[in-house]
Design a protein around this motif. Structure first.
Motif, short mmCIF file in Angstrom:
data_model
loop_
_atom_site.label_atom_id
_atom_site.label_comp_id
_atom_site.label_asym_id
_atom_site.label_seq_id
_atom_site.Cartn_x
_atom_site.Cartn_y
_atom_site.Cartn_z
N ALA A 187 10.07 -6.76 3.72
CA ALA A 187 9.35 -7.92 3.18
C ALA A 187 10.04 -9.23 3.53
N LYS A 188 11.35 -9.20 3.70
CA LYS A 188 12.08 -10.42 4.05
C LYS A 188 11.69 -10.95 5.42
N HIS A 189 11.05 -10.09 6.22
CA HIS A 189 10.65 -10.48 7.58
C HIS A 189 9.14 -10.50 7.74
N GLY A 190 8.39 -10.48 6.62
CA GLY A 190 6.94 -10.50 6.69
C GLY A 190 6.35 -9.21 7.21
N LEU A 191 7.04 -8.11 6.99
CA LEU A 191 6.62 -6.80 7.49
C LEU A 191 6.53 -5.79 6.35
N ALA A 192 5.90 -4.67 6.63
CA ALA A 192 5.76 -3.62 5.62
C ALA A 192 5.79 -2.25 6.30
N PRO A 193 6.30 -1.24 5.60
CA PRO A 193 6.25 0.13 6.13
C PRO A 193 4.97 0.84 5.71
N LEU A 194 4.67 1.95 6.35
CA LEU A 194 3.52 2.77 5.95
C LEU A 194 3.95 3.74 4.86
N SER A 195 4.35 3.16 3.74
CA SER A 195 4.89 3.91 2.62
C SER A 195 3.78 4.50 1.77
N GLY A 196 4.18 5.38 0.85
CA GLY A 196 3.21 6.04 0.00
C GLY A 196 3.00 5.32 -1.32
N SER A 197 2.50 6.05 -2.28
CA SER A 197 2.14 5.45 -3.56
C SER A 197 3.33 5.15 -4.44
N SER A 198 4.48 5.80 -4.19
CA SER A 198 5.67 5.60 -5.03
C SER A 198 6.85 5.13 -4.20
N PRO A 199 7.52 4.06 -4.60
CA PRO A 199 8.71 3.60 -3.88
C PRO A 199 9.91 4.52 -4.07
N ASP A 200 9.83 5.47 -5.00
CA ASP A 200 10.93 6.40 -5.24
C ASP A 200 10.94 7.57 -4.27
N VAL A 201 9.89 7.73 -3.47
CA VAL A 201 9.80 8.86 -2.55
C VAL A 201 10.73 8.64 -1.35
#
Length: 430
Positions: A110-124
Motif C-alpha cells: 500500500a505504501k507504493h500504491g499497489l496491492a496483492p491478490l490476497s484473500g478474505s483474511s489478512p491472517d492467512v
C-alpha cells in the motif's frame, strides 16, 4: 534423537516451546512430530531436509496463517519465523519468505500504491494460500494468486535449493499442486495497481435468507468482472463481543469487493431484497479489505469441504437452506462464491488447473465439538449429496480435515493434471 547437526531452533516432545511450535490454526488434527525445526533462514531449511534424509525421516511443513496443522511423525519444519517482505515498486512485484501472512504484504504494498491478490483474511499465510490455488477479493478481475507467481525458491528432497521459474515442470506443479515437491522458502509475484475499493457487507435476518439467496444469485450472475462477491450463511452465537444486531441469529452475509465507481447503484438490488440488519458497504483502502468478511482470527477445530457447481438453481438453494441453514443437523458456516470472470480464463502461464468452467463454489465449514468429526462429515454429506447432480468438482483450498489423500487428489485435479503430477512425483496424492 541426536539433533546436533541441525541449525535453527530445535524442539522435541516434552521440551519447552514444543507445544506452541506444533499448534496451528486447525485444532481438530493432532500433531506430534519427533522433532521440530523452527527455521529462520533458507539455510535452516536446507539443513533440516538433509538431516531428515540422513535419518530416513518423513518431512512436513507448518507455515503460518490458517494452514492445516502438519506432521504427525518425522521432522516438522516450521517456517513462521521467515517473515521477510520486499516490494519492487518499479517492477510491481513482491518477494516474500515462507512465513509471511497477507497482512504484512497488504501494508508494505500500500505504501507504493499497489496491492496483492490476497484473500478474505489478512491472517492467512501467503505461501499456502497461493500454492493451493487460493483466490481472493479481486479474483474475477485478475484471477488466482498462483497465476501471477514469477518465481519460487524451493528446497527439494535431497536438500538442493532450486529457483523455479516459468517453463519448468517444478514451477508448474507447485502452483496448484501444493504438496510434496519440496519446502518453499520464498515466492516472487505480481502486485496490481489498486489502492482502494468499494466493499463491505450486507447482513440479513434469518427469515429473509431464502429471498436473499435468490436475489444474490440473480444479481451476481449479471455482475461485471470488477466485482467479486460471496454470500455466507452464519450461525452467530449470543456473545457480547459480537455486534448486537447479529447476536444469536443465523444470518445471511453478502460480501462485496468492487473495483469501480457507482458502488451504491450496483448494490441497489441487494438492498431492495430485504431490510438489512447491518450495512457496512463503503469506499475503503484496499489494505483494510480484511474487514469485508471479518473472519475470526482465533484457532479452532473444524472440518470443511466444498463443491464447484455449474449453476445455482432454486432446488439447490432450497437444499442449502435445509442442510446448512437454521434447522441443519450441525451448525455450519456456508459460503457460496461467484466464480467466472478471470477465473474462467486461461492464465498467461498455466499451473495445475482447476474447475474453471464452474459458475460457483459452495463451501461448508463446521466446528468439531466433543462428539468428534463424524457428525460434521455426516451433515456435510447430506448437503453435497443434494448438490451432486450439478457438481463438477472440488477446489483444493477449501478441503479441510479429509482423511483420504487419494480421494482428495481425484476430486480436485483433472485426470490429465493428476497423471502429470504423478509422473513428476510417483505416489503423489496417495
Amino acid at each position: 534423537m541426536d539433533v546436533t547437526p541441525l541449525t535453527g531452533q530445535v524442539f522435541e516432545p516434552g521440551q519447552d516451546g514444543y507445544a506452541e511450535e506444533v499448534a496451528g490454526f486447525q485444532l481438530a488434527v493432532a500433531s506430534r512430530p519427533a522433532v521440530v525445526v523452527g527455521a529462520e533462514t533458507t539455510d535452516d531449511v536446507v539443513a533440516a531436509v538433509k538431516f531428515a534424509a540422513a535419518h530416513d525421516l518423513p518431512v512436513s511443513v507448518q507455515a503460518t496463517g490458517h494452514g492445516l496443522t502438519a506432521g504427525t511423525e518425522g521432522l516438522l519444519i516450521s517456517t513462521r519465523r521467515m517473515t521477510g517482505v520486499e516490494i519492487d515498486a518499479e517492477a510491481g512485484t513482491a518477494r516474500v519468505e515462507a512465513g509471511v501472512r497477507w497482512g504484512a504484504v497488504l501494508e508494505a504494498a500500500a505504501k507504493h500504491g499497489l496491492a496483492p491478490l490476497s484473500g478474505s483474511s489478512p491472517d492467512v499465510g501467503v505461501v499456502g494460500y497461493t500454492l493451493s490455488g487460493g483466490f481472493g477479493l479481486m479474483a474475477r478481475k485478475y484471477g488466482r494468486a498462483a497465476d501471477h507467481v514469477r518465481a519460487i525458491d524451493v528446497v527439494t528432497a535431497d536438500g538442493s535449493l532450486l529457483h523455479a521459474e516459468p517453463g519448468s515442470d517444478l514451477f508448474w506443479a507447485l502452483r496448484g499442486g501444493r504438496d510434496g515437491f519440496g519446502v518453499v522458502t520464498a515466492l516472487e509475484f505480481d502486485l496490481v495497481p489498486v489502492t482502494d475499493l468499494y466493499g463491505g457487507g450486507l447482513y440479513f435476518d434469518t427469515a429473509d435468507i431464502p429471498a436473499v439467496l435468490r436475489a444474490w444469485r440473480t444479481w451476481s450472475v449479471a455482475a461485471p468482472d470488477t466485482l467479486t462477491t460471496s454470500l455466507a450463511l452464519i450461525p452467530y452465537p449470543d456473545l457480547p463481543m459480537l455486534p448486537e444486531p447479529l447476536r444469536g441469529k443465523h444470518i445471511a452475509h453478502v460480501r462485496v469487493a468492487y473495483l469501480g465507481d457507482g458502488g451504491d447503484e450496483l448494490v441497489a438490488p441487494l438492498r431492495a431484497a430485504a431490510p438489512a440488519l447491518m450495512d457496512t458497504l463503503k469506499r475503503m483502502p484496499f489494505s483494510e479489505s480484511g474487514s469485508i468478511a471479518a473472519e475470526p482470527p482465533n484457532p479452532h477445530g473444524y472440518h470443511g469441504t466444498n463443491a464447484t457447481v455449474t449453476q445455482l438453481n432454486n432446488a439447490m438453494l432450497d437444499a442449502i437452506v435445509e442442510h446448512a441453514g437454521p434447522g441443519a443437523d450441525v451448525d455450519t458456516v456456508l459460503i457460496v462464491d461467484r466464480l467466472g470472470g478471470a477465473l474462467a480464463r486461461t492464465p498467461e502461464v498455466p499451473g495445475v488447473g482447476w474447475d474453471s468452467a464452474a459458475e460457483f463454489v459452495v463451501r461448508a465449514l463446521s466446528v468439531v465439538g466433543d462428539d468428534g468429526i463424524d457428525p460434521v462429515r455426516h451433515a456435510h454429506a447430506k448437503l453435497f449429496d443434494a448438490l451432486a447432480p450439478w457438481t463438477s468438482g472440488r477446489l483444493l483450498p477449501f478441503v479441510y480435515g479429509e482423511h483420504d489423500p487419494a480421494e482428495v487428489a481425484r476430486s480436485v485435479y483433472s485426470a490429465a493434471d493428476l497423471r502429470k503430477l504423478r509422473e513428476l512425483k510417483p505416489g503423489f496424492g496417495s
